[in-house]
Motif scaffolding. Structure first.
Motif, mmCIF file in Angstrom:
data_model
loop_
_atom_site.group_PDB
_atom_site.id
_atom_site.type_symbol
_atom_site.label_atom_id
_atom_site.label_comp_id
_atom_site.label_asym_id
_atom_site.label_seq_id
_atom_site.Cartn_x
_atom_site.Cartn_y
_atom_site.Cartn_z
ATOM 1 N N ARG A 38 0.840 -1.211 0.000
ATOM 2 C CA ARG A 38 0.000 0.000 0.000
ATOM 3 C C ARG A 38 0.868 1.252 0.000
ATOM 4 N N GLU A 39 1.871 1.250 0.872
ATOM 5 C CA GLU A 39 2.766 2.405 0.953
ATOM 6 C C GLU A 39 3.540 2.614 -0.346
ATOM 7 N N ALA A 40 3.873 1.505 -1.004
ATOM 8 C CA ALA A 40 4.648 1.579 -2.243
ATOM 9 C C ALA A 40 3.780 1.827 -3.466
ATOM 10 N N GLY A 41 2.460 1.749 -3.297
ATOM 11 C CA GLY A 41 1.569 1.935 -4.432
ATOM 12 C C GLY A 41 1.634 0.792 -5.428
ATOM 13 N N ARG A 42 1.942 -0.426 -4.950
ATOM 14 C CA ARG A 42 2.024 -1.595 -5.816
ATOM 15 C C ARG A 42 0.720 -2.389 -5.747
ATOM 16 N N ALA A 43 0.077 -2.590 -6.872
ATOM 17 C CA ALA A 43 -1.103 -3.449 -6.917
ATOM 18 C C ALA A 43 -0.661 -4.904 -6.894
ATOM 19 N N VAL A 44 -1.465 -5.747 -6.270
ATOM 20 C CA VAL A 44 -1.176 -7.180 -6.174
ATOM 21 C C VAL A 44 -2.365 -7.946 -6.737
ATOM 22 N N VAL A 45 -2.091 -8.877 -7.642
ATOM 23 C CA VAL A 45 -3.136 -9.723 -8.223
ATOM 24 C C VAL A 45 -2.761 -11.180 -7.962
ATOM 25 N N ILE A 46 -3.659 -11.903 -7.299
ATOM 26 C CA ILE A 46 -3.422 -13.308 -6.970
ATOM 27 C C ILE A 46 -4.535 -14.142 -7.590
ATOM 28 N N GLY A 47 -4.172 -15.032 -8.503
ATOM 29 C CA GLY A 47 -5.147 -15.869 -9.176
ATOM 30 C C GLY A 47 -5.064 -17.304 -8.693
ATOM 31 N N PHE A 48 -6.206 -17.855 -8.285
ATOM 32 C CA PHE A 48 -6.278 -19.238 -7.828
ATOM 33 C C PHE A 48 -7.009 -20.091 -8.847
ATOM 34 N N GLU A 49 -6.407 -21.216 -9.186
ATOM 35 C CA GLU A 49 -7.057 -22.244 -9.992
ATOM 36 C C GLU A 49 -6.858 -23.589 -9.289
ATOM 37 N N GLY A 50 -7.544 -24.607 -9.774
ATOM 38 C CA GLY A 50 -7.378 -25.931 -9.186
ATOM 39 C C GLY A 50 -8.613 -26.776 -9.391
ATOM 40 N N TRP A 51 -8.506 -28.005 -8.974
ATOM 41 C CA TRP A 51 -9.640 -28.921 -9.125
ATOM 42 C C TRP A 51 -10.768 -28.564 -8.172
ATOM 43 N N ASP A 52 -11.973 -28.941 -8.538
ATOM 44 C CA ASP A 52 -13.111 -28.755 -7.641
ATOM 45 C C ASP A 52 -12.809 -29.423 -6.304
ATOM 46 N N ALA A 53 -13.101 -28.714 -5.215
ATOM 47 C CA ALA A 53 -12.906 -29.197 -3.841
ATOM 48 C C ALA A 53 -11.438 -29.286 -3.443
ATOM 49 N N LYS A 206 8.545 -16.643 -17.080
ATOM 50 C CA LYS A 206 9.448 -16.027 -16.114
ATOM 51 C C LYS A 206 8.760 -14.897 -15.357
ATOM 52 N N VAL A 207 7.965 -14.110 -16.042
ATOM 53 C CA VAL A 207 7.306 -12.973 -15.377
ATOM 54 C C VAL A 207 6.076 -13.399 -14.594
ATOM 55 N N ALA A 208 5.479 -14.545 -14.958
ATOM 56 C CA ALA A 208 4.255 -14.993 -14.298
ATOM 57 C C ALA A 208 4.273 -16.509 -14.121
ATOM 58 N N PRO A 209 5.132 -16.996 -13.219
ATOM 59 C CA PRO A 209 5.254 -18.443 -13.031
ATOM 60 C C PRO A 209 4.084 -19.028 -12.247
ATOM 61 N N TRP A 210 3.840 -20.301 -12.452
ATOM 62 C CA TRP A 210 2.826 -21.028 -11.695
ATOM 63 C C TRP A 210 3.444 -21.617 -10.427
ATOM 64 N N LYS A 211 2.653 -21.639 -9.364
ATOM 65 C CA LYS A 211 2.958 -22.417 -8.168
ATOM 66 C C LYS A 211 1.903 -23.515 -8.095
ATOM 67 N N ILE A 212 2.330 -24.769 -8.217
ATOM 68 C CA ILE A 212 1.410 -25.893 -8.209
ATOM 69 C C ILE A 212 1.587 -26.630 -6.893
ATOM 70 N N VAL A 213 0.515 -26.752 -6.132
ATOM 71 C CA VAL A 213 0.588 -27.308 -4.784
ATOM 72 C C VAL A 213 -0.220 -28.594 -4.702
ATOM 73 N N GLY A 214 0.422 -29.672 -4.268
ATOM 74 C CA GLY A 214 -0.304 -30.895 -3.945
ATOM 75 C C GLY A 214 -1.092 -30.665 -2.670
ATOM 76 N N ALA A 215 -2.426 -30.772 -2.741
ATOM 77 C CA ALA A 215 -3.269 -30.247 -1.665
ATOM 78 C C ALA A 215 -4.167 -31.285 -1.003
ATOM 79 N N ASN A 216 -3.758 -32.543 -1.000
ATOM 80 C CA ASN A 216 -4.551 -33.541 -0.287
ATOM 81 C C ASN A 216 -4.612 -33.253 1.211
ATOM 82 N N ARG A 217 -3.576 -32.620 1.728
ATOM 83 C CA ARG A 217 -3.535 -32.241 3.145
ATOM 84 C C ARG A 217 -3.715 -30.728 3.239
#
Length: 242
Positions: A38-53, A206-217
């Motif tokens: 906020r102080e730096a005036g930087r917008a942040v965009v976080i996109g979530f995708e994944g399987w249902d549930a 490189k500018v917009a990498p994916w983070k893929i998380v195994g989420a059974n837990r």
């Protein structure tokens, strides 16, 4: 072997006390990061995708739980309405981009064009294939304009999804989360996996990498999501200092 096959789906936190302690520490760091952007005036965009549930809603809840609510907005993305259908499919995302200094969090995103719209036939082949280039250009424009862009995909196994679906059906407080369409989509599991693998191959840049998380837990997945968001924010802060 595919990217999704390589995931550790069952990594977990030692116990509830450890999870809650680490979550509290990470949430404090996220709050500090929110104030810093906020102080730096930087917008942040976080996109979530994944399987249902897969736990997108739960991860978003823990990410935002201790934030200043004036500084962010969560967008739950469903099918486009009649007005949105009159425009290019990215239009409804451009119009939801956050102001400088604020965060925009997307529970499903512009990747619907190359996932559900591809698999369910809502987009023609030439449209979803063209979308990879359009999405990369869209994300490049955001990053070039100073937006901190984070992309997270939560993946669970087919068996774990079935267990969660059944759990939702048997819980009166969660039954609203499950319907015939969710069960029908499971019949296209392999097609969705293929679409996701293509998506990673085409848009993990490189500018917009994916983070893929195994989420059974769930505990592990929630902590991993917050750690990754913090890492992306810290990298952006370091770039500002260079």
């Amino acid at each position: 072997m595919s990217i999704l096959d390589k995931l550790d789906y069952d990594a977990q936190v030692e116990d509830k006390k450890t999870y809650e302690k680490e979550l509290a520490e990470l949430q404090l760091q996220v709050l500090k990061a929110e104030l810093r952007t906020r102080e730096a005036g930087r917008a942040v965009v976080i996109g979530f995708e994944g399987w249902d549930a897969a736990g997108k809603g739960g991860a978003i809840k823990r990410l935002t739980e201790k934030l200043d609510p004036r500084g962010y907005q969560v967008h739950a993305i469903g099918a486009p309405n009649d007005d949105e259908k009159k425009h290019h499919y990215l239009w409804r995302f451009w119009t939801r981009m956050p102001d400088r200094g604020r965060w925009g969090i997307f529970d499903r995103s512009w990747y619907g064009r190359v996932l559900v719209e591809r698999v369910e036939g809502f987009a023609k082949k030439k449209e979803w294939k063209r979308a990879y280039r359009e999405i990369n250009e869209f994300e490049r424009q955001l990053v070039d304009d100073g937006v901190v862009l984070v992309k997270v995909f939560l993946a669970i196994t087919k068996g774990e999804q079935k267990r969660r679906f059944e759990e939702r059906e048997n819980d009166e407080y969660k039954r609203w989360k499950i319907g015939p369409e969710d069960w029908r989509n499971r019949n296209h599991w392999d097609e969705y996996v293929e679409a996701a693998e293509d998506m990673f191959a085409e848009t993990d840049t490189k500018v917009a990498p994916w983070k893929i998380v195994g989420a059974n837990r769930k505990w592990h997945a929630r902590l991993e999501v917050i750690r990754h968001v913090l890492a992306r924010l810290e990298a952006a802060f370091e770039d500002d200092e260079d």
